[in-house]
Design a protein around this motif. Structure first.
Motif, short mmCIF file in Angstrom:
data_model
loop_
_atom_site.label_atom_id
_atom_site.label_comp_id
_atom_site.label_asym_id
_atom_site.label_seq_id
_atom_site.Cartn_x
_atom_site.Cartn_y
_atom_site.Cartn_z
N TYR A 25 6.88 -1.58 11.43
CA TYR A 25 6.91 -1.53 9.97
C TYR A 25 5.89 -2.49 9.39
O TYR A 25 5.55 -3.50 10.01
N ILE A 26 5.38 -2.12 8.23
CA ILE A 26 4.59 -3.04 7.40
C ILE A 26 5.16 -2.89 6.00
O ILE A 26 5.17 -1.79 5.43
N THR A 27 5.69 -3.98 5.47
CA THR A 27 6.35 -3.88 4.17
C THR A 27 5.30 -3.66 3.07
O THR A 27 4.23 -4.26 3.09
N ASN A 28 5.63 -2.78 2.14
CA ASN A 28 4.72 -2.48 1.04
C ASN A 28 4.37 -3.70 0.20
O ASN A 28 5.06 -4.72 0.26
N GLY A 29 3.34 -3.55 -0.58
CA GLY A 29 2.94 -4.58 -1.53
C GLY A 29 2.41 -3.92 -2.78
O GLY A 29 2.33 -2.68 -2.85
N VAL A 30 2.05 -4.73 -3.77
CA VAL A 30 1.48 -4.18 -5.00
C VAL A 30 0.19 -4.93 -5.36
O VAL A 30 0.02 -6.09 -4.99
N HIS A 31 -0.68 -4.24 -6.09
CA HIS A 31 -1.99 -4.80 -6.41
C HIS A 31 -1.90 -5.69 -7.65
O HIS A 31 -1.73 -5.20 -8.77
N THR A 32 -2.02 -6.98 -7.42
CA THR A 32 -1.76 -7.96 -8.47
C THR A 32 -2.60 -7.70 -9.73
O THR A 32 -2.09 -7.69 -10.84
N PHE A 68 4.61 -10.10 -1.41
CA PHE A 68 4.60 -8.67 -1.70
C PHE A 68 3.32 -8.24 -2.40
O PHE A 68 3.30 -7.31 -3.19
N SER A 69 2.23 -8.94 -2.07
CA SER A 69 0.94 -8.57 -2.63
C SER A 69 0.29 -7.49 -1.78
O SER A 69 0.51 -7.42 -0.57
N ILE A 119 1.49 5.52 -6.32
CA ILE A 119 1.10 4.18 -6.78
C ILE A 119 0.70 3.34 -5.57
O ILE A 119 -0.26 2.58 -5.61
N LEU A 120 1.45 3.50 -4.50
CA LEU A 120 1.13 2.74 -3.29
C LEU A 120 -0.27 3.12 -2.78
O LEU A 120 -1.06 2.24 -2.42
N SER A 121 -0.59 4.41 -2.75
CA SER A 121 -1.91 4.83 -2.28
C SER A 121 -3.00 4.26 -3.20
O SER A 121 -4.02 3.79 -2.73
N GLY A 122 -2.76 4.36 -4.51
CA GLY A 122 -3.76 3.84 -5.46
C GLY A 122 -3.96 2.35 -5.25
O GLY A 122 -5.10 1.86 -5.18
#
Ligand code: PLP
Length: 724
Positions: A406-413, A695-696, A132-135
């Motif tokens: 580190y780079i904290t993950n995010g999600v695609h809004t 977290f975007s 999901i992170l890659s997508g």
């Protein structure tokens, strides 16, 4: 001139006015633009659901009469034109964040390698969070105009779909994917022959053919070994994700790493930055070195060059989770390559050797670390854990100086936000909030949304979830696919007004799905108090070879199935992106109970937060950074334990305590003036306001660009940083 073709098939029978729907079906842009989805839904909603939101199947099956009907509907056609204008603008604009801020990237592509990509439920080429992170990374890069090109696998059987037997045992069902139903484009040579690359495996050459997927502006290239000329077993090499057979796995990774570089070359790319998402693709570095040696460089020159442009992101906080091979297997697969790299056997092994107490192995993350100048974990805490874990590679450094950041993950809004909430944000956050969603000021306007409007949308989303679950349970019951004792466990008694907690993720033991069930009597007391009902929905798959994970599902399922739970505990089968959306948007509270510090980041809680769902989690991964004392709840303390049993015990006590004394009373405390749970809504607004920008995916991709990609592009080598 182009040397290959990847054409969008034009075989749908569509009225001329609607022709472009075919084009839309082949660009995943529609997956993160809910208004574009309406163009299909409004033609035939039932068919859209029956085809599992797959526009290609939809357009192949839709009735002509229904297409004709919308060509007479002015409302539909206006909308159609508006959406295609947006699509064309999106695809053609030169005015992107990247073009404005980093014009140096023009024509300097960044290659991004990953074993899985979670883009949409109709493309089951992902297993869980990593995919999901890659997508989401591809979608975020497309939005920002980053010239990313991605490489992965087209798994012919995809990831499995899950059924739970009457006794709670996970059954894995694999179906061969029907490629003509998927938004994938076969790549051919100018003469129309399938384009292939080949790699050397012991005693033979194995070919893989190439496919392309359009993810907005970004192209994803997929490799698939199921081609004529390969042996039967080689045709199966890319059939499934993460086979546990070591020979298949090393072969897969050779196809991805070495075949992937060759694929990009044959498509005419010369990437200036190479990003390895996890170590599975680390063999690509060997191929890049081989190329340079073949054109006259020494190994040392080649290594310096590739090192400077390589980025490695690790996601694995436990040594046992690392991808590694016994040395005999490396001998078997690489004895031909070693002389081509002008190395002897010992020099070659030292590139990837991990000196484990149980014997040395050839480790993919070690190979990646040694070949990448930039290395990062995926949250602040995980950065620390990764520095600890790999400090033995830099024996002369203090742990805090180990060069892993580190780079904290995010999600695609756009992909995870409920459409109705999106409309509310359009109204109150300003028209172009999506372009500014990583700025915290954008979200201050959340306060302007009237409580009643926000609560209405939340209630709608929970009803939608409950309706979906009940219908699914009813269907399974009707078509005889579940045993009578499973009907209640499938959620048919869910109450759309009760406080609802969601727990859905991969069932790996460290995620402790059973933590909330540790003291069952206490839990049942808490969730059955008069006028304050609570229900808990579980979902998740376990890797088919993970026996402890499957036993955990069974343990949870056996408890869920008990009659005395009265239908308040539920287990939903076959967790995927579709079910994830329903749950993350529909529940009230998102529970996450990993055994700290094993959750490198976690991302589902970020998706929940933007939808107004409150997080109730262990201070691990992202939540340790996101939690501010007012935007959700923290389970346990900000520290680790030596004894896992004691950790489980303390975390469970903390969980029950907070659930009983804080969460439930807050939810059921209504304001007398308007009957709304005012304090709950305040916390929800605080959660949306603080967590959505931070977290975007937009914030995350910008950080990758500005902290890593830009420096890699400059191609400067910092000598001290090289590992010999
Ligand atoms: C977001 C997501 C995940 C990852 O969630 P975690 O919080 O990392 O467990 C896994 N599977 C699906 C389907 C998701 O949508």
């Amino acid at each position: 001139m182009e040397t290959y073709r990847a054409e969008i098939p034009n075989n749908f029978l569509l009225p001329r006015r609607l022709k472009r729907l075919g084009e839309l079906a082949y660009n995943l842009w529609w997956t993160w633009n809910p208004n574009a989805q309406r163009l299909f839904i409004e033609i035939d909603r039932d068919l859209w659901e029956r085809t599992n939101h797959n526009p290609i199947r939809f357009l192949n099956q839709v009735q002509r009469a229904q297409l004709n009907a919308v060509t007479q509907n002015h409302y539909y056609l206006d909308n159609f034109d508006r959406i295609f204008n947006q699509f064309d603008d999106y695809m053609n604009t030169q005015d992107t964040w990247c073009a404005r801020n980093h014009p140096e990237y023009n024509h300097r592509p960044i290659a991004y390698f990953s074993t899985e990509f979670g883009l949409h439920e109709t493309l089951p080429i992902y297993a869980g969070g990593l995919g999901i992170l890659s997508g989401d990374h591809l979608k975020g890069a497309s939005d920002l105009g980053i010239p990313l090109i991605a490489v992965g696998f087209l798994y012919t059987h995809g990831y499995f779909s899950q059924r739970i037997s009457e006794d709670g045992w996970q059954e894995a069902h694999y179906l061969r994917l029907n490629f003509s139903d998927l938004p994938i484009l076969p790549i051919t040579t100018i003469d129309g022959e399938p384009m292939t690359v080949s790699v050397d495996l012991p005693g033979r050459e194995v070919k893989a053919r190439l496919w392309a997927i359009h993810v907005g502006r970004v192209k994803l290239y997929l490799l698939d070994s199921d081609v004529d000329g390969n042996s039967v077993s080689d045709r199966e090499l890319t059939a499934r994700l993460y086979t546990s057979d070591l020979e298949s796995r090393i072969s897969q990774e050779i196809i991805l790493g070495i075949g992937g570089v060759r694929a990009l070359r044959s498509l005419g790319y010369n990437p200036s930055v190479w990003h390895l998402n996890e170590g599975h693709s680390a063999f690509l570095n060997l191929e890049r070195i081989r190329e340079m040696i073949a054109s006259g460089h020494t190994f040392e020159e080649a290594k310096k060059h590739i090192y400077a442009s390589c980025i490695f992101t690790t996601h694995t906080p436990v040594p046992a989770g690392n991808d590694e091979f016994p040395e005999w297997l490396i001998d078997k697969y690489f004895s031909n390559l070693i002389p081509e790299l002008e190395l002897d056997r010992e020099q070659f092994f030292s590139l990837g050797r991990n000196p484990n107490p149980w014997g040395s192995t050839f480790s993919m993350p070690v190979l990646a670390i040694r070949m990448a100048r930039f290395r990062n974990g995926v949250s602040e805490l995980h950065g620390q854990v990764a520095r600890e874990m790999w400090r033995h590679l830099w024996p002369e450094l203090h742990v805090e100086d180990v060069p892993i950041t580190y780079i904290t993950n995010g999600v695609h809004t756009g992909s995870w936000l409920a459409r109705r909430l999106g409309s509310l944000f359009d109204e109150y956050l300003g028209e172009n909030w999506m372009d500014l969603l990583d700025k915290s000021q954008t979200w201050d306007a959340i306060e302007k949304i009237p409580d009643a409007e926000l609560w209405d949308v939340r209630r709608h989303l929970k009803r939608k979830l409950v309706h979906y679950v009940r219908e699914k349970g009813r269907d399974q019951w009707l078509n005889g696919s579940i045993h009578p004792v499973q009907v209640i466990a499938s959620g048919v008694l869910l109450d759309p007004y009760a406080l609802t907690i969601g727990f859905a993720r991969r069932f790996a033991t460290y995620k402790r799905a059973n933590l909330i069930l540790r003291d069952l009597d206490r839990l049942l007391d808490i969730i059955n108090r008069p006028n304050m009902p609570v229900q808990i929905i579980f979902a998740g798959k376990s890797h088919p070879a993970d026996e402890p994970g499957k036993m955990l599902i069974q343990e949870v399922y056996r408890i869920v199935k008990k009659a005395e739970n009265g239908g308040r505990l539920v287990f939903l089968e076959d967790y995927d992106m579709n079910l994830a959306r329903y749950l993350l948007q529909g529940v009230d509270v998102w529970l996450n109970t990993p055994r700290r510090p094993h959750e490198a980041s976690g991302t589902s809680g970020m998706k929940a937060a933007m939808n107004g769902v409150l997080n109730f989690s262990v201070l691990d991964g992202w939540w340790r950074e996101g939690y501010n004392g007012r935007n959700g709840w923290a389970i346990g303390r900000d520290s680790e334990f030596d004894d896992p049993n004691q950790q489980d015990e303390e975390d469970a006590l903390s969980l029950y305590e907070i659930l009983e004394n804080q969460i439930i009373p807050l939810y059921y405390k209504k304001r007398s003036s308007d009957g709304l749970p005012g304090d709950w809504i305040d916390m929800m607004k605080e959660s949306i306001r603080t967590l959505s920008p931070q977290f975007s995916m937009r914030r995350m991709v910008k950080e990758y660009v500005e902290q890593l990609y830009v420096n890699a592009l400059q191609n400067k080598v910092i000598e001290y940083d090289i590992l010999d």
